[in-house]
Design a protein around this motif. Structure first.
Motif, PDB file in Angstrom:
ATOM      1  N   LEU A  76       0.837  -1.198   0.000  1.00  0.00           N
ATOM      2  CA  LEU A  76       0.000   0.000   0.000  1.00  0.00           C
ATOM      3  C   LEU A  76       0.875   1.253   0.000  1.00  0.00           C
ATOM      4  N   LYS A  77       0.480   2.225  -0.792  1.00  0.00           N
ATOM      5  CA  LYS A  77       1.086   3.551  -0.773  1.00  0.00           C
ATOM      6  C   LYS A  77       0.108   4.498  -0.092  1.00  0.00           C
ATOM      7  N   GLY A  78       0.616   5.315   0.810  1.00  0.00           N
ATOM      8  CA  GLY A  78      -0.261   6.225   1.537  1.00  0.00           C
ATOM      9  C   GLY A  78       0.230   7.657   1.506  1.00  0.00           C
ATOM     10  N   THR A  79      -0.696   8.596   1.616  1.00  0.00           N
ATOM     11  CA  THR A  79      -0.352  10.015   1.730  1.00  0.00           C
ATOM     12  C   THR A  79      -1.138  10.625   2.878  1.00  0.00           C
ATOM     13  N   ILE A  80      -0.483  11.504   3.603  1.00  0.00           N
ATOM     14  CA  ILE A  80      -1.122  12.319   4.644  1.00  0.00           C
ATOM     15  C   ILE A  80      -1.118  13.747   4.126  1.00  0.00           C
ATOM     16  N   ARG A  81      -2.279  14.374   4.110  1.00  0.00           N
ATOM     17  CA  ARG A  81      -2.393  15.734   3.577  1.00  0.00           C
ATOM     18  C   ARG A  81      -3.008  16.651   4.632  1.00  0.00           C
ATOM     19  N   GLY A  82      -2.195  17.618   5.044  1.00  0.00           N
ATOM     20  CA  GLY A  82      -2.660  18.621   5.992  1.00  0.00           C
ATOM     21  C   GLY A  82      -1.973  19.935   5.698  1.00  0.00           C
ATOM     22  N   ASP A  83      -1.710  20.732   6.724  1.00  0.00           N
ATOM     23  CA  ASP A  83      -1.048  22.031   6.555  1.00  0.00           C
ATOM     24  C   ASP A  83       0.247  22.067   7.345  1.00  0.00           C
ATOM     25  N   ASP A  84       1.254  22.737   6.792  1.00  0.00           N
ATOM     26  CA  ASP A  84       2.486  22.967   7.531  1.00  0.00           C
ATOM     27  C   ASP A  84       2.267  24.039   8.591  1.00  0.00           C
ATOM     28  N   ALA A  85       3.146  24.050   9.601  1.00  0.00           N
ATOM     29  CA  ALA A  85       3.096  25.082  10.640  1.00  0.00           C
ATOM     30  C   ALA A  85       4.513  25.438  11.075  1.00  0.00           C
ATOM     31  N   HIS A  86       4.632  26.621  11.689  1.00  0.00           N
ATOM     32  CA  HIS A  86       5.917  27.069  12.207  1.00  0.00           C
ATOM     33  C   HIS A  86       6.322  26.182  13.376  1.00  0.00           C
ATOM     34  N   GLY A  87       7.633  25.922  13.510  1.00  0.00           N
ATOM     35  CA  GLY A  87       8.112  25.063  14.574  1.00  0.00           C
ATOM     36  C   GLY A  87       7.782  25.575  15.959  1.00  0.00           C
ATOM     37  N   ALA A  88       7.564  26.898  16.088  1.00  0.00           N
ATOM     38  CA  ALA A  88       7.234  27.485  17.390  1.00  0.00           C
ATOM     39  C   ALA A  88       5.745  27.435  17.696  1.00  0.00           C
ATOM     40  N   ARG A  89       4.925  26.951  16.734  1.00  0.00           N
ATOM     41  CA  ARG A  89       3.469  26.977  16.927  1.00  0.00           C
ATOM     42  C   ARG A  89       2.857  25.600  16.602  1.00  0.00           C
ATOM     43  N   PRO A  90       3.190  24.566  17.381  1.00  0.00           N
ATOM     44  CA  PRO A  90       2.716  23.209  17.097  1.00  0.00           C
ATOM     45  C   PRO A  90       1.213  23.034  17.275  1.00  0.00           C
ATOM     46  N   HIS A  91       0.559  24.019  17.884  1.00  0.00           N
ATOM     47  CA  HIS A  91      -0.890  23.894  18.077  1.00  0.00           C
ATOM     48  C   HIS A  91      -1.679  24.238  16.812  1.00  0.00           C
ATOM     49  N   LEU A  92      -0.965  24.732  15.780  1.00  0.00           N
ATOM     50  CA  LEU A  92      -1.671  25.192  14.588  1.00  0.00           C
ATOM     51  C   LEU A  92      -1.794  24.121  13.494  1.00  0.00           C
ATOM     52  N   ASN A  93      -1.220  22.956  13.712  1.00  0.00           N
ATOM     53  CA  ASN A  93      -1.386  21.896  12.705  1.00  0.00           C
ATOM     54  C   ASN A  93      -1.276  20.526  13.360  1.00  0.00           C
ATOM     55  N   ALA A  94      -1.507  19.503  12.570  1.00  0.00           N
ATOM     56  CA  ALA A  94      -1.266  18.121  12.992  1.00  0.00           C
ATOM     57  C   ALA A  94       0.043  17.684  12.347  1.00  0.00           C
ATOM     58  N   ALA A 115      -6.721   4.200   9.179  1.00  0.00           N
ATOM     59  CA  ALA A 115      -6.442   5.432   8.437  1.00  0.00           C
ATOM     60  C   ALA A 115      -7.610   6.400   8.526  1.00  0.00           C
ATOM     61  N   GLY A 116      -8.819   5.882   8.418  1.00  0.00           N
ATOM     62  CA  GLY A 116     -10.001   6.741   8.520  1.00  0.00           C
ATOM     63  C   GLY A 116     -10.137   7.353   9.898  1.00  0.00           C
ATOM     64  N   MET A 117      -9.872   6.572  10.924  1.00  0.00           N
ATOM     65  CA  MET A 117      -9.956   7.080  12.288  1.00  0.00           C
ATOM     66  C   MET A 117      -8.934   8.185  12.542  1.00  0.00           C
ATOM     67  N   LEU A 118      -7.687   7.980  12.126  1.00  0.00           N
ATOM     68  CA  LEU A 118      -6.652   8.988  12.336  1.00  0.00           C
ATOM     69  C   LEU A 118      -6.928  10.251  11.524  1.00  0.00           C
ATOM     70  N   ALA A 119      -7.428  10.087  10.315  1.00  0.00           N
ATOM     71  CA  ALA A 119      -7.764  11.252   9.491  1.00  0.00           C
ATOM     72  C   ALA A 119      -8.854  12.078  10.151  1.00  0.00           C
ATOM     73  N   ASN A 120      -9.850  11.403  10.693  1.00  0.00           N
ATOM     74  CA  ASN A 120     -10.963  12.104  11.347  1.00  0.00           C
ATOM     75  C   ASN A 120     -10.500  12.819  12.617  1.00  0.00           C
ATOM     76  N   TYR A 121      -9.675  12.135  13.409  1.00  0.00           N
ATOM     77  CA  TYR A 121      -9.224  12.719  14.677  1.00  0.00           C
ATOM     78  C   TYR A 121      -8.334  13.927  14.455  1.00  0.00           C
ATOM     79  N   HIS A 122      -7.417  13.834  13.476  1.00  0.00           N
ATOM     80  CA  HIS A 122      -6.452  14.917  13.261  1.00  0.00           C
ATOM     81  C   HIS A 122      -6.908  15.930  12.222  1.00  0.00           C
TER      82      HIS A 122
END
Length: 378
Positions: free
Chosen positions: A174-192, A262-269
């Motif tokens: 299986l090949k997988g991709t995670i797609r979200g947003d990048d964030a600044h290293g000082a602001r970990p609360h702004l992304n997964a 995968a569906g559970m982690l996508a939904n949670y994050h």
């Protein structure tokens, strides 16, 4: 047969040396195809090559039964001594040489009065797609029996031991991709963090529970989330999963659980996680009659003391797609013990090459005895 084998002994050594020295990866085996073709152009046989892919089929004899022998012709792409290169670390150079030797032996000794012998030099076994391509070309539609072969590691078979069939497991990549947003290293609360999601995925893979009496595994074999900047928390990543199961039913169950994870982690994050299937290799479907014919050939050609029971292995082989896609086909693979070490797919895999003529003897016997026993097939 012994005289024929003696006549071609030095030729087989040269053929193996050439095939080992010039490996080609899946779907690129054009020089290998041309080399095998030129070996048999002087003989009275029918050779078929293809415009859309490497690989070839060579046929001798006539009438029913139609008996096939398949050899895989591709090499692996792997790192050897610090350099990535094509490498025959799975024994396909030996498989080709054995099939070539079997065909030459039949040509030297003469075919049985009845029967067609079809030699399939198949590309892309390592990708899990070569057998399907040959099925789609109709190459086994009229075949009655199909035999194959595979060198076995020392932990499965001792040197000069042979088994009449190999019970491979299923394999799925299986090949997988995670797609979200990048964030600044000082602001970990702004992304997964995609790396942390990957770590969670690995943990959940380890928590999958399926009947422990049936061998199975799921593991991550690649993960990439590096954008080149150390002060960015990555929101995107790609990864690969290797799935193994001894039965096709357990493979389906394992795949479904991974999709649920995968569906559970996508939904949670609150990200997207997409899975696509690359190679998909089915578990073995072994025909009892074909395995019995191979067993008789081992007893006759090598001696009963060298016969061992059917090998069960978690490895996979696309050979079994022939019988799954064409259920009328009776098939079995010869397992060849040859002091293979350190193991299949090791970059420095070695085996005792003197096993090649012994395997030729067994397979030639299997083909001729099958033709003689089933000459009444119409």
């Amino acid at each position: 047969m012994e005289a024929a084998l003696k006549n071609i002994q030095s030729k087989l050594e040269s053929i193996f040396s050439h095939l080992h020295t010039y490996p080609e990866v899946s779907w690129q085996e054009y020089d290998t195809t041309a080399y095998i073709r030129q070996l048999f152009e002087p003989y009275d046989c029918h050779i078929t090559t293809f415009d859309d892919s490497p690989g070839l089929v060579i046929e001798i004899g006539h009438g029913k039964p139609v008996i096939g022998l398949r050899a895989d012709i591709d090499a692996l792409w792997q790192e050897v001594d610090g350099e990535f290169t094509a490498n025959h670390s799975c024994g396909h150079d030996a498989h080709m040489t054995i099939a070539i030797g079997t065909l030459m032996t039949l040509l030297e000794t003469g075919c049985p009065a009845q029967g067609t012998f079809r030699f399939l030099f198949q590309p892309a076994e390592e990708k899990g797609t070569g057998a399907l391509s040959f099925v789609d070309k109709g190459l086994v539609d009229d075949a009655d029996f199909l035999y194959g072969m595979h060198l076995r590691p020392g932990e499965e078979l001792g040197h000069e031991q042979f088994a009449p069939a190999i019970k491979h497991g299923a394999a799925r990549f299986l090949k997988g991709t995670i797609r979200g947003d990048d964030a600044h290293g000082a602001r970990p609360h702004l992304n997964a963090n995609a790396i942390e999601i990957g770590a969670e995925l690995i943990q959940h893979l380890n928590n999958i529970h399926i009947n422990p009496m049936i061998p199975h595994s799921a593991k991550m074999t690649a993960f990439q989330a590096d954008g080149g900047s150390t002060n960015i928390i990555p929101g995107n990543a790609s990864f690969s999963l290797d799935l193994r199961a001894q039965t096709n039913a357990v493979m389906s169950e394992l795949t479904e659980k991974i999709k649920q994870i995968a569906g559970m982690l996508a939904n949670y994050h609150q990200v997207s996680i997409d899975l696509t299937t690359g190679a998909d290799i089915a578990a073995a479907v072994i025909d009892g009659e074909a395995a019995a014919m191979m067993m008789d050939a081992i007893r006759t050609s090598a001696g009963p003391e060298k016969l061992r029971p059917t090998i069960t292995t978690t490895g996979g082989d696309d050979f079994h797609f022939y019988t799954i896609k064409r259920p009328h086909l009776k098939a079995a693979m010869l397992a060849i013990g040859c002091d293979l070490s350190p193991g299949l797919h090791h970059p420095h895999m070695t085996f005792k090459q003197e096993i090649i003529p012994q395997a030729v003897r067994i397979l030639t016997t299997a083909l001729t005895q099958t033709a003689e026993k089933h000459a009444d097939i119409r």
